[in-house]
Design a protein around this motif. Structure first.
Motif, short mmCIF file in Angstrom:
data_model
loop_
_atom_site.label_atom_id
_atom_site.label_comp_id
_atom_site.label_asym_id
_atom_site.label_seq_id
_atom_site.Cartn_x
_atom_site.Cartn_y
_atom_site.Cartn_z
N GLY A 18 31.41 9.57 77.81
CA GLY A 18 30.00 9.76 77.52
C GLY A 18 29.40 8.69 76.62
O GLY A 18 29.96 7.60 76.45
N GLN A 19 28.27 9.00 76.02
CA GLN A 19 27.51 8.04 75.22
C GLN A 19 28.27 7.55 73.99
O GLN A 19 28.04 6.44 73.53
N LEU A 20 29.12 8.40 73.43
CA LEU A 20 29.88 8.04 72.23
C LEU A 20 31.29 7.56 72.55
O LEU A 20 32.14 7.48 71.68
N ARG A 21 31.52 7.23 73.80
CA ARG A 21 32.86 6.82 74.24
C ARG A 21 33.42 5.72 73.34
O ARG A 21 32.73 4.78 72.97
N ASN A 22 34.69 5.88 72.99
CA ASN A 22 35.46 4.96 72.14
C ASN A 22 35.07 5.01 70.66
O ASN A 22 35.64 4.27 69.86
N SER A 23 34.12 5.89 70.30
CA SER A 23 33.85 6.10 68.87
C SER A 23 35.08 6.75 68.23
O SER A 23 35.77 7.54 68.87
N ARG A 24 35.32 6.42 66.97
CA ARG A 24 36.47 6.98 66.25
C ARG A 24 36.01 8.00 65.23
O ARG A 24 35.00 7.80 64.55
N LEU A 25 36.74 9.10 65.15
CA LEU A 25 36.48 10.12 64.15
C LEU A 25 37.52 10.01 63.04
O LEU A 25 38.72 9.95 63.31
N ASN A 26 37.06 9.94 61.80
CA ASN A 26 37.98 9.97 60.67
C ASN A 26 38.49 11.40 60.49
O ASN A 26 37.70 12.35 60.49
N VAL A 27 39.78 11.55 60.34
CA VAL A 27 40.41 12.87 60.29
C VAL A 27 41.18 13.01 58.98
O VAL A 27 42.08 12.22 58.70
N PRO A 28 40.84 14.00 58.15
CA PRO A 28 41.59 14.20 56.91
C PRO A 28 42.99 14.72 57.18
O PRO A 28 43.23 15.40 58.18
N GLU A 29 43.92 14.40 56.30
CA GLU A 29 45.29 14.91 56.41
C GLU A 29 45.32 16.32 55.83
O GLU A 29 45.32 16.49 54.61
N LEU A 30 45.31 17.31 56.70
CA LEU A 30 45.31 18.70 56.26
C LEU A 30 46.40 19.46 56.99
O LEU A 30 46.59 19.28 58.20
N PRO A 31 47.13 20.37 56.30
CA PRO A 31 48.15 21.15 57.00
C PRO A 31 47.51 22.03 58.07
O PRO A 31 46.46 22.62 57.86
N GLY A 32 48.14 22.05 59.25
CA GLY A 32 47.66 22.90 60.33
C GLY A 32 46.55 22.31 61.16
O GLY A 32 46.17 22.89 62.18
N LEU A 33 45.99 21.16 60.75
CA LEU A 33 44.93 20.54 61.54
C LEU A 33 45.57 19.88 62.75
O LEU A 33 46.45 19.03 62.62
N ARG A 34 45.15 20.28 63.94
CA ARG A 34 45.82 19.92 65.17
C ARG A 34 44.78 19.52 66.22
O ARG A 34 44.37 20.33 67.06
N PRO A 35 44.34 18.26 66.20
CA PRO A 35 43.33 17.84 67.17
C PRO A 35 43.82 18.00 68.61
O PRO A 35 44.99 17.75 68.91
N THR A 36 42.94 18.44 69.49
CA THR A 36 43.27 18.56 70.91
C THR A 36 43.60 17.16 71.45
O THR A 36 42.80 16.24 71.28
N PRO A 37 44.77 16.99 72.08
CA PRO A 37 45.16 15.66 72.57
C PRO A 37 44.16 15.09 73.59
O PRO A 37 43.49 15.83 74.30
N GLU A 38 44.11 13.76 73.65
CA GLU A 38 43.17 13.09 74.57
C GLU A 38 43.36 13.56 76.01
O GLU A 38 42.38 13.79 76.72
N ARG A 39 44.59 13.68 76.44
CA ARG A 39 44.84 14.04 77.85
C ARG A 39 44.27 15.43 78.16
O ARG A 39 43.71 15.66 79.23
#
Length: 196
Positions: free
Chosen positions: A12-33
């Motif tokens: 989409g419009q924000l393709r390849n934008s990067r999100l800064n992610v804090p190091e937090l226990p249990g934080l589990r971003p949904t994988p790209e695939r």
């Protein structure tokens, strides 16, 4: 999460934008695939959709939805640091069609509901919140009549979800199972005819 503490918006419009992610226990971003698969499924219905990213974490799902044409996204995240990082990412990306509530999901859902077209339900796995949040979404007026609900959970975890949430598509990635449900108000037909 990547070692750099950043994840990528993949379409989409924000393709390849990067999100800064804090190091937090249990934080589990949904994988790209998994995100790519999910948004392929959602492509016919995402345009203009009103989205709720519940237990948002990094906000990757809700931001990906906005990038691909959703009308607006409401993010709800209980961890103050994660909510702050999400607000900062949205500001840096100049996203104006989003709001972030720093609140536990159940507390936020205690307000009066306005129906959403699409809900991302991906709570921290250790908290086992799926059934309670699903029930509140269903009974609290938070879902449009034909809403789509994405659910992410540990592989082979039994989920007690409302009977009128019908699986549309599902998949597995490593130790995670994911499914897209369609809400229906239709009551099942009584099987009085043996041919049914």
């Amino acid at each position: 999460m990547s070692a750099s503490g950043r994840i990528r918006i993949i379409g989409g419009q924000l393709r390849n934008s990067r999100l800064n992610v804090p190091e937090l226990p249990g934080l589990r971003p949904t994988p790209e695939r998994v995100r790519e698969t999910l948004f392929n499924w959602l492509a016919p219905v995402i345009d203009g959709a009103r989205v709720l990213d519940l237990c948002a974490g990094t906000g990757a799902l809700g931001i990906e939805a906005l990038s691909r044409g959703a009308g607006a996204t409401q993010f709800v995240e209980s961890h103050a640091l994660a909510a702050r990082a999400l607000k900062d990412n949205l500001a840096r990306l100049k996203v104006s069609t989003a709001d972030v509530a720093a609140s536990p999901a159940q507390v936020w859902l205690g307000n009066t509901g306005t129906p959403f077209d699409l809900v991302f339900l991906d709570p921290p796995f250790a908290d086992n919140l799926w059934a309670g949040l699903a029930c509140t979404l269903e009974q609290g007026g938070w879902l449009a009549p034909s809403a789509w609900i994405y659910v992410e959970s540990p592989r082979q975890q039994p989920l007690d979800l409302p009977d009128n949430w019908v699986i549309h598509r599902e998949g597995v990635a490593g130790d995670v199972q994911f499914a897209l449900y369609r809400r229906t108000d239709a009551k099942p037909l009584a099987a009085t005819d043996p041919s049914l």
